[in-house]
Scaffold this motif. Structure first.
Motif, mmCIF file in Angstrom:
data_model
loop_
_atom_site.group_PDB
_atom_site.id
_atom_site.type_symbol
_atom_site.label_atom_id
_atom_site.label_comp_id
_atom_site.label_asym_id
_atom_site.label_seq_id
_atom_site.Cartn_x
_atom_site.Cartn_y
_atom_site.Cartn_z
ATOM 1 N N ARG A 74 0.807 -1.223 0.000
ATOM 2 C CA ARG A 74 0.000 0.000 0.000
ATOM 3 C C ARG A 74 0.835 1.266 0.000
ATOM 4 O O ARG A 74 0.284 2.367 -0.073
ATOM 5 C CB ARG A 74 -0.941 -0.005 1.202
ATOM 6 C CG ARG A 74 -2.123 -0.943 1.019
ATOM 7 C CD ARG A 74 -3.116 -0.824 2.131
ATOM 8 N NE ARG A 74 -4.212 -1.763 1.937
ATOM 9 C CZ ARG A 74 -5.150 -2.001 2.845
ATOM 10 N NH1 ARG A 74 -5.117 -1.388 4.006
ATOM 11 N NH2 ARG A 74 -6.116 -2.858 2.595
ATOM 12 N N LYS A 154 -6.587 -0.922 -9.877
ATOM 13 C CA LYS A 154 -5.936 -1.102 -8.578
ATOM 14 C C LYS A 154 -4.457 -0.749 -8.651
ATOM 15 O O LYS A 154 -3.767 -0.763 -7.641
ATOM 16 C CB LYS A 154 -6.106 -2.558 -8.117
ATOM 17 C CG LYS A 154 -7.569 -2.990 -7.980
ATOM 18 C CD LYS A 154 -8.325 -2.136 -6.980
ATOM 19 C CE LYS A 154 -9.738 -2.638 -6.713
ATOM 20 N NZ LYS A 154 -10.653 -2.476 -7.844
ATOM 21 N N GLY A 219 -8.552 0.598 1.553
ATOM 22 C CA GLY A 219 -8.824 -0.795 1.233
ATOM 23 C C GLY A 219 -10.029 -0.985 0.338
ATOM 24 O O GLY A 219 -11.143 -0.660 0.720
ATOM 25 N N GLU A 220 -9.803 -1.506 -0.859
ATOM 26 C CA GLU A 220 -10.874 -1.831 -1.796
ATOM 27 C C GLU A 220 -10.905 -3.334 -2.030
ATOM 28 O O GLU A 220 -9.867 -3.997 -2.050
ATOM 29 C CB GLU A 220 -10.675 -1.124 -3.140
ATOM 30 C CG GLU A 220 -11.062 0.333 -3.144
ATOM 31 C CD GLU A 220 -11.082 0.922 -4.551
ATOM 32 O OE1 GLU A 220 -10.841 0.153 -5.518
ATOM 33 O OE2 GLU A 220 -11.328 2.121 -4.686
ATOM 34 N N GLY A 221 -12.103 -3.865 -2.205
ATOM 35 C CA GLY A 221 -12.255 -5.269 -2.532
ATOM 36 C C GLY A 221 -12.102 -5.507 -4.026
ATOM 37 O O GLY A 221 -11.846 -4.578 -4.804
ATOM 38 N N SER A 222 -12.262 -6.742 -4.427
ATOM 39 C CA SER A 222 -12.145 -7.087 -5.845
ATOM 40 C C SER A 222 -13.331 -6.543 -6.623
ATOM 41 O O SER A 222 -14.386 -6.222 -6.049
ATOM 42 C CB SER A 222 -12.065 -8.606 -6.010
ATOM 43 O OG SER A 222 -13.221 -9.219 -5.459
ATOM 44 N N ARG A 247 -14.906 -12.516 1.696
ATOM 45 C CA ARG A 247 -14.422 -11.148 1.820
ATOM 46 C C ARG A 247 -13.114 -11.036 1.037
ATOM 47 O O ARG A 247 -12.273 -11.940 1.093
ATOM 48 C CB ARG A 247 -14.165 -10.766 3.276
ATOM 49 C CG ARG A 247 -15.393 -10.808 4.174
ATOM 50 C CD ARG A 247 -16.365 -9.683 3.857
ATOM 51 N NE ARG A 247 -17.486 -9.678 4.799
ATOM 52 C CZ ARG A 247 -18.588 -10.379 4.662
ATOM 53 N NH1 ARG A 247 -18.736 -11.184 3.600
ATOM 54 N NH2 ARG A 247 -19.568 -10.306 5.560
ATOM 55 N N THR A 248 -12.954 -9.941 0.317
ATOM 56 C CA THR A 248 -11.718 -9.709 -0.434
ATOM 57 C C THR A 248 -11.226 -8.294 -0.162
ATOM 58 O O THR A 248 -12.021 -7.391 0.120
ATOM 59 C CB THR A 248 -11.933 -9.884 -1.947
ATOM 60 O OG1 THR A 248 -12.855 -8.885 -2.415
ATOM 61 C CG2 THR A 248 -12.457 -11.268 -2.274
ATOM 62 N N GLN A 249 -9.919 -8.115 -0.269
ATOM 63 C CA GLN A 249 -9.351 -6.779 -0.141
ATOM 64 C C GLN A 249 -7.970 -6.743 -0.785
ATOM 65 O O GLN A 249 -7.159 -7.658 -0.610
ATOM 66 C CB GLN A 249 -9.227 -6.354 1.318
ATOM 67 C CG GLN A 249 -8.793 -4.901 1.475
ATOM 68 C CD GLN A 249 -8.860 -4.429 2.913
ATOM 69 O OE1 GLN A 249 -7.851 -4.380 3.599
ATOM 70 N NE2 GLN A 249 -10.055 -4.105 3.379
ATOM 71 N N TYR A 250 -7.724 -5.679 -1.570
ATOM 72 C CA TYR A 250 -6.410 -5.491 -2.161
ATOM 73 C C TYR A 250 -5.484 -4.888 -1.112
ATOM 74 O O TYR A 250 -5.737 -3.808 -0.590
ATOM 75 C CB TYR A 250 -6.490 -4.569 -3.383
ATOM 76 C CG TYR A 250 -6.762 -5.325 -4.662
ATOM 77 C CD1 TYR A 250 -5.719 -5.863 -5.402
ATOM 78 C CD2 TYR A 250 -8.066 -5.518 -5.105
ATOM 79 C CE1 TYR A 250 -5.963 -6.572 -6.571
ATOM 80 C CE2 TYR A 250 -8.318 -6.235 -6.271
ATOM 81 C CZ TYR A 250 -7.256 -6.748 -6.992
ATOM 82 O OH TYR A 250 -7.499 -7.461 -8.142
#
Length: 309
Positions: A74, A154, A219-222, A247-250
């Motif tokens: 990040r 992303k 934090g963003e998900g897919s 749950r997903t997160q980049y």
């Protein structure tokens, strides 16, 4: 380091903006044009911004530590956010201040032809930088629109460079219009108006970048497409009855964290459950390579297996 698409676009913008900044400052010292001064500061800010983007790419590759177990991916979002703030403060706010001052207190331009020549050369250099960013972005944009790419990407560097270069190119056109109208009409107030237009343009671009980079930073998900692909891959085995929740997160531009609870077929042994989990992970990584970190929890489907009351 090998120059990937983002790095290539950043380097093209860095060298173009550094050369343009020197030329613009020389033009300002000769002509006294506020548009030239605003564009000079804008180019200095852009050059610094490219340096920050390269720094973010470098620091993001540090190894994970106990304090930061998911690594430093990040960092790229953080430095891109700083770039957006600099574009707003050093670019937009300064240009608006200088433009309003010159509208209220217009000053005659000296040697405006010099400013026009410098702006035309700068436009040519900026077109080269902008074209490089477009070519590199097109390789990963897919079938998304350009606005969709900026909103959904992303990878922060390419959208940042794209918007920066677009802002710089239109800013140069506004500066050229301001200086040109000042020469044609004999009214130097047009130079100040051109500077205000540059400030408004940079402010809009900066706000867009601030909003997008903040979203990535926290934090963003897919995407919906990725989430569908992951869910389908998880449930592709007959021993997985369904995905109970996911749950997903980049945690970095190229690293997606996936956590899911899977309803398993009753009666599986521990070894069979482990094999099903391994197979699910392999299928997900094949469909979505960015899904490098996965935590899959096996469970029984309570909604199906619970006895009726």
């Amino acid at each position: 380091m090998a120059a990937n698409g983002g790095t290539k676009a950043i380097l093209a913008a860095l060298f173009a903006n550094a050369g343009i900044a020197v030329a613009k400052f020389a033009g300002f010292l000769i002509t006294g044009s506020s548009s030239m001064l605003a564009e000079s500061v804008h180019s200095v800010a852009d050059t610094s911004n490219q340096g920050l983007l390269l720094l973010g790419q470098r620091t993001s590759r540090r190894r994970a530590t106990r304090e930061h177990p998911f690594g430093y991916g990040r960092d790229r979002y953080f430095y891109s956010f700083i770039v957006a703030l600099m574009l707003f403060t050093l670019g937009s706010v300064f240009a608006l201040y200088e433009g309003i001052h010159k509208v209220q207190h217009p000053e005659e331009l000296t040697s405006p032809a010099v400013a026009i020549v410098i702006l035309v050369v700068a436009i040519a250099l900026e077109i080269y930088s902008f074209r490089t960013a477009i070519v590199e972005s097109a390789k990963i944009k897919g079938d998304a629109s350009w606005w969709g790419f900026i909103r959904q990407s992303k990878t922060p560097e390419l959208p940042v460079v794209l918007l920066e270069d677009a802002g710089a190119l239109f800013g140069l056109v506004f500066a050229l219009i301001g200086v040109g109208l000042s020469v044609v009409t004999g009214e130097p107030v047009w130079d100040g108006i051109g500077t205000i237009m540059i400030g408004v343009l940079l402010g809009v671009i900066a706000i867009i970048l601030i909003v997008e980079m903040k979203s990535l930073l926290i934090g963003e998900g897919s995407s919906e497409r990725e989430l569908t692909a992951i869910t389908e891959a998880l449930a592709a085995d007959g021993d997985v009855e369904r995905v109970i929740h996911i749950r997903t997160q980049y945690i970095g531009p190229d690293e997606l964290l996936v956590a899911a609870k899977l309803a398993m077929r009753p009666g599986l042994t521990t070894a069979e459950v482990a094999a099903v989990i391994d197979g699910a992970e392999a299928r997900v990584r094949e469909r979505v390579p960015a899904a490098r970190l996965m935590y899959l929890e096996p469970d029984l489907d309570r909604a199906i297996s619970a006895p009726p009351r």
